[in-house]
Design a protein around this motif. Sequence first.
Motif, PDB file in Angstrom:
ATOM      1  N   LYS A  71      48.997  23.422  44.495  1.00 61.86           N
ATOM      2  CA  LYS A  71      48.327  22.815  43.350  1.00 61.86           C
ATOM      3  C   LYS A  71      48.626  23.627  42.084  1.00 61.86           C
ATOM      4  O   LYS A  71      48.424  24.846  42.061  1.00 61.86           O
ATOM      5  CB  LYS A  71      46.819  22.764  43.562  1.00 61.86           C
ATOM      6  N   PRO A  72      49.126  22.985  41.033  1.00 64.76           N
ATOM      7  CA  PRO A  72      49.405  23.716  39.794  1.00 64.76           C
ATOM      8  C   PRO A  72      48.112  24.100  39.079  1.00 64.76           C
ATOM      9  O   PRO A  72      47.043  23.522  39.335  1.00 64.76           O
ATOM     10  CB  PRO A  72      50.214  22.711  38.969  1.00 64.76           C
ATOM     11  N   VAL A  73      48.221  25.060  38.191  1.00 65.80           N
ATOM     12  CA  VAL A  73      47.060  25.514  37.432  1.00 65.80           C
ATOM     13  C   VAL A  73      46.474  24.370  36.612  1.00 65.80           C
ATOM     14  O   VAL A  73      45.256  24.238  36.460  1.00 65.80           O
ATOM     15  CB  VAL A  73      47.454  26.694  36.511  1.00 65.80           C
ATOM     16  N   SER A  74      47.350  23.531  36.071  1.00 63.47           N
ATOM     17  CA  SER A  74      46.927  22.372  35.285  1.00 63.47           C
ATOM     18  C   SER A  74      48.030  21.330  35.369  1.00 63.47           C
ATOM     19  O   SER A  74      49.037  21.521  36.060  1.00 63.47           O
ATOM     20  CB  SER A  74      46.683  22.775  33.822  1.00 63.47           C
ATOM     21  N   HIS A  76      53.476  24.145  34.162  1.00 59.80           N
ATOM     22  CA  HIS A  76      52.742  24.575  35.355  1.00 59.80           C
ATOM     23  C   HIS A  76      53.209  23.801  36.588  1.00 59.80           C
ATOM     24  O   HIS A  76      53.360  24.375  37.679  1.00 59.80           O
ATOM     25  CB  HIS A  76      51.242  24.377  35.149  1.00 59.80           C
ATOM     26  N   ILE A  77      53.447  22.507  36.431  1.00 55.17           N
ATOM     27  CA  ILE A  77      53.942  21.695  37.548  1.00 55.17           C
ATOM     28  C   ILE A  77      55.346  22.134  37.939  1.00 55.17           C
ATOM     29  O   ILE A  77      55.665  22.311  39.124  1.00 55.17           O
ATOM     30  CB  ILE A  77      53.913  20.205  37.171  1.00 55.17           C
ATOM     31  N   ARG A  78      56.208  22.348  36.958  1.00 57.08           N
ATOM     32  CA  ARG A  78      57.587  22.725  37.255  1.00 57.08           C
ATOM     33  C   ARG A  78      57.671  24.137  37.834  1.00 57.08           C
ATOM     34  O   ARG A  78      58.554  24.430  38.641  1.00 57.08           O
ATOM     35  CB  ARG A  78      58.449  22.560  36.005  1.00 57.08           C
ATOM     36  N   ASP A  79      56.746  24.997  37.455  1.00 55.60           N
ATOM     37  CA  ASP A  79      56.703  26.332  38.064  1.00 55.60           C
ATOM     38  C   ASP A  79      56.492  26.232  39.570  1.00 55.60           C
ATOM     39  O   ASP A  79      57.147  26.938  40.353  1.00 55.60           O
ATOM     40  CB  ASP A  79      55.562  27.165  37.445  1.00 55.60           C
ATOM     41  N   ASP A  88      57.088  14.913  26.781  1.00 52.07           N
ATOM     42  CA  ASP A  88      56.510  15.346  28.051  1.00 52.07           C
ATOM     43  C   ASP A  88      57.645  15.583  29.054  1.00 52.07           C
ATOM     44  O   ASP A  88      58.282  14.645  29.522  1.00 52.07           O
ATOM     45  CB  ASP A  88      55.561  14.269  28.568  1.00 52.07           C
ATOM     46  N   GLN A  89      57.880  16.834  29.423  1.00 53.90           N
ATOM     47  CA  GLN A  89      58.990  17.183  30.301  1.00 53.90           C
ATOM     48  C   GLN A  89      58.585  17.315  31.775  1.00 53.90           C
ATOM     49  O   GLN A  89      59.375  17.781  32.593  1.00 53.90           O
ATOM     50  CB  GLN A  89      59.633  18.490  29.832  1.00 53.90           C
ATOM     51  N   GLN A  90      57.393  16.868  32.117  1.00 58.44           N
ATOM     52  CA  GLN A  90      56.901  17.024  33.490  1.00 58.44           C
ATOM     53  C   GLN A  90      57.856  16.417  34.511  1.00 58.44           C
ATOM     54  O   GLN A  90      58.088  16.992  35.573  1.00 58.44           O
ATOM     55  CB  GLN A  90      55.525  16.364  33.628  1.00 58.44           C
ATOM     56  N   HIS A  91      58.411  15.251  34.207  1.00 56.47           N
ATOM     57  CA  HIS A  91      59.239  14.528  35.176  1.00 56.47           C
ATOM     58  C   HIS A  91      60.733  14.711  34.920  1.00 56.47           C
ATOM     59  O   HIS A  91      61.529  13.841  35.275  1.00 56.47           O
ATOM     60  CB  HIS A  91      58.869  13.048  35.159  1.00 56.47           C
ATOM     61  N   PHE A  92      61.085  15.843  34.337  1.00 57.39           N
ATOM     62  CA  PHE A  92      62.485  16.173  34.101  1.00 57.39           C
ATOM     63  C   PHE A  92      62.794  17.536  34.721  1.00 57.39           C
ATOM     64  O   PHE A  92      61.893  18.350  34.926  1.00 57.39           O
ATOM     65  CB  PHE A  92      62.798  16.171  32.603  1.00 57.39           C
ATOM     66  N   VAL A  93      64.054  17.762  35.013  1.00 60.38           N
ATOM     67  CA  VAL A  93      64.463  18.932  35.782  1.00 60.38           C
ATOM     68  C   VAL A  93      64.732  20.113  34.851  1.00 60.38           C
ATOM     69  O   VAL A  93      65.549  20.011  33.931  1.00 60.38           O
ATOM     70  CB  VAL A  93      65.721  18.615  36.611  1.00 60.38           C
ATOM     71  N   ARG A  94      64.066  21.223  35.111  1.00 58.44           N
ATOM     72  CA  ARG A  94      64.244  22.429  34.315  1.00 58.44           C
ATOM     73  C   ARG A  94      65.461  23.200  34.808  1.00 58.44           C
ATOM     74  O   ARG A  94      65.880  23.059  35.956  1.00 58.44           O
ATOM     75  CB  ARG A  94      62.978  23.291  34.410  1.00 58.44           C
ATOM     76  N   ARG A  95      66.009  24.046  33.969  1.00 57.83           N
ATOM     77  CA  ARG A  95      67.255  24.734  34.311  1.00 57.83           C
ATOM     78  C   ARG A  95      67.114  25.591  35.564  1.00 57.83           C
ATOM     79  O   ARG A  95      67.982  25.543  36.454  1.00 57.83           O
ATOM     80  CB  ARG A  95      67.728  25.603  33.131  1.00 57.83           C
ATOM     81  N   ASP A  96      66.055  26.384  35.681  1.00 61.19           N
ATOM     82  CA  ASP A  96      65.918  27.233  36.868  1.00 61.19           C
ATOM     83  C   ASP A  96      65.662  26.394  38.118  1.00 61.19           C
ATOM     84  O   ASP A  96      66.035  26.781  39.231  1.00 61.19           O
ATOM     85  CB  ASP A  96      64.823  28.289  36.672  1.00 61.19           C
ATOM     86  N   GLU A  97      65.046  25.238  37.948  1.00 58.90           N
ATOM     87  CA  GLU A  97      64.831  24.304  39.059  1.00 58.90           C
ATOM     88  C   GLU A  97      66.171  23.752  39.546  1.00 58.90           C
ATOM     89  O   GLU A  97      66.423  23.653  40.748  1.00 58.90           O
ATOM     90  CB  GLU A  97      63.927  23.177  38.577  1.00 58.90           C
TER      91      GLU A  97
END
Length: 523
Positions: free
Chosen positions: A294-297, A302-305, A457-466
């Motif tokens: 579960k993410p912090v928020s 936080h979700i991508r972490d 809102d970048q929640q549903h996009f892929v981050r570089r480290d991901e």
Amino acid sequence: MPVMPSSAPSVEKGPTLRNDSFSDRRDSVNKLETGCLSIIVLGASGDLAKKKTFPALFNLYRQGFLQSSGVHIFGYARTKISDDELRARIRGYLVHGKGGPPHTHSEDVSKFLQLIKYVSGSYDAEDRFRLLDKEISKHEISKNIQEGSSQRLFYLALPPLVYPTVCKMIRRFCMNKYNHGGWTRIVVEKPFGKDLESAEKLSTQLGDLFDESQLYRIDHYLGKELVQNLLVLRFANRFFLPLWNRDNIDNIQIVFREDFGTEGRGGYFDEYGIIRDIFQNHLLQVLCLVAMEKPVSLRPEHIRDEKVKVLQSVLPIKSEEVVLGQYEGYRDDPTVPDSSNTPTFATVVLRIDNERWEGVPFILKAGKALNSRKAEIRVQFKDVPGDIFRCKRQGRNEFVIRLQPSEAMYMKLTVKQPGLEMSTILSELDLSYGQRYQGVTIPEAYERLILDTIRGDQQHFVRRDELKAAWEIFTPLLHRIDDGELKPLPYKPGSRGPVEADVLLSKAGYRQTHGYVWISPSL
């Protein structure tokens, strides 16, 4: 009162949003009201733009999200055609698209097409990108925009090979001219490289030109209704919390099946194969949402972490937990080499080395030319201890999330068969969207993700480290395939795939249910 998206980076502000109440919904929908938004589709004459990008933009327009006077759409491609010719090419995909009979939206189609202006040119032509910038600026000036209210969204419906060149042109000639609240955002399509090295090279090239907050690596699977529902299911329902772990779950399958082959895309597909095309992105993204803590928020970072933590906990793939396949007739395609070693099918077992999931196999399975078309998540629970009803042979409890088609969630469970005898039967608790939400149109994935980009809102996009962590999982396996160390097994089109895949499923602990078939109530 204007509402700004809380997830937007402090250096960028999204367009002003307002809340509209609809009579048939209890929630509200944010709509673009003010500001100047320019959406630039690069590769505008290509299949992706015609079949996905422009229809998604049109559906957003029909729903009122892009009907502000400050919205304009630009197409850019090498094809030398006029504005009207591009509009004519797009029209058919809008008129006959999802959402109603052809005549219903004819007026909306005409109004939407008038928003589109076209500029032709090669992807390294400085003068043509200057012209593109001139046309965008002309539109912005005509709207008498206030300083800081200009936004530019560049959608790269292009092969990844030209991303670096196009992004250099955008950076040099087409950036938003206002530095106080305006923004420039870049949407890039998969595939993001072919292995870890090429993905890192591409990330570095784009990272030298744009901040991470400006880059939106789109994976359309993250825009699907049931995928977006995963976090709500897991973290908003009390009865899932104690069940979702190695103490209760025996195995989890994430499946993507197509009942057709490459059909004219053999040359493209052969360059990538099923693992690069489906596993490394779509299936792995779904796995993250199923397995994450579960993410912090609900803030995007936080979700991508949490998603990155899952990927970093995946153990190296064992060769004995991989089955590859290639359907018979694949090499008959003239664009496919006669000696192709490219898999069109794969079953891979991933194992996550953390407290929640130790010992639970995640079985990823995808293939072309199979006996059905579907994508689903299948969570299989352990056997009931002390089986006093002797019902183990009927099958285990399963929670199934049907991603497509016929979106649904259902729980397979054992119940008493109606009648005088105390006998058991396998049945289900069923939430089928076609039945429960009649009359509700489920948005296409691209609609959601383009709107998220506008909102910042970048929640549903892929981050570089991901992205890097995902390639680290599959690159060793891909190199063994590319070097010919692992060979795909032949299977007949219309089958379940190689029989060895079912053997691997059994070894991993999956117990197939015989005699039970879920039937969608909408069929």
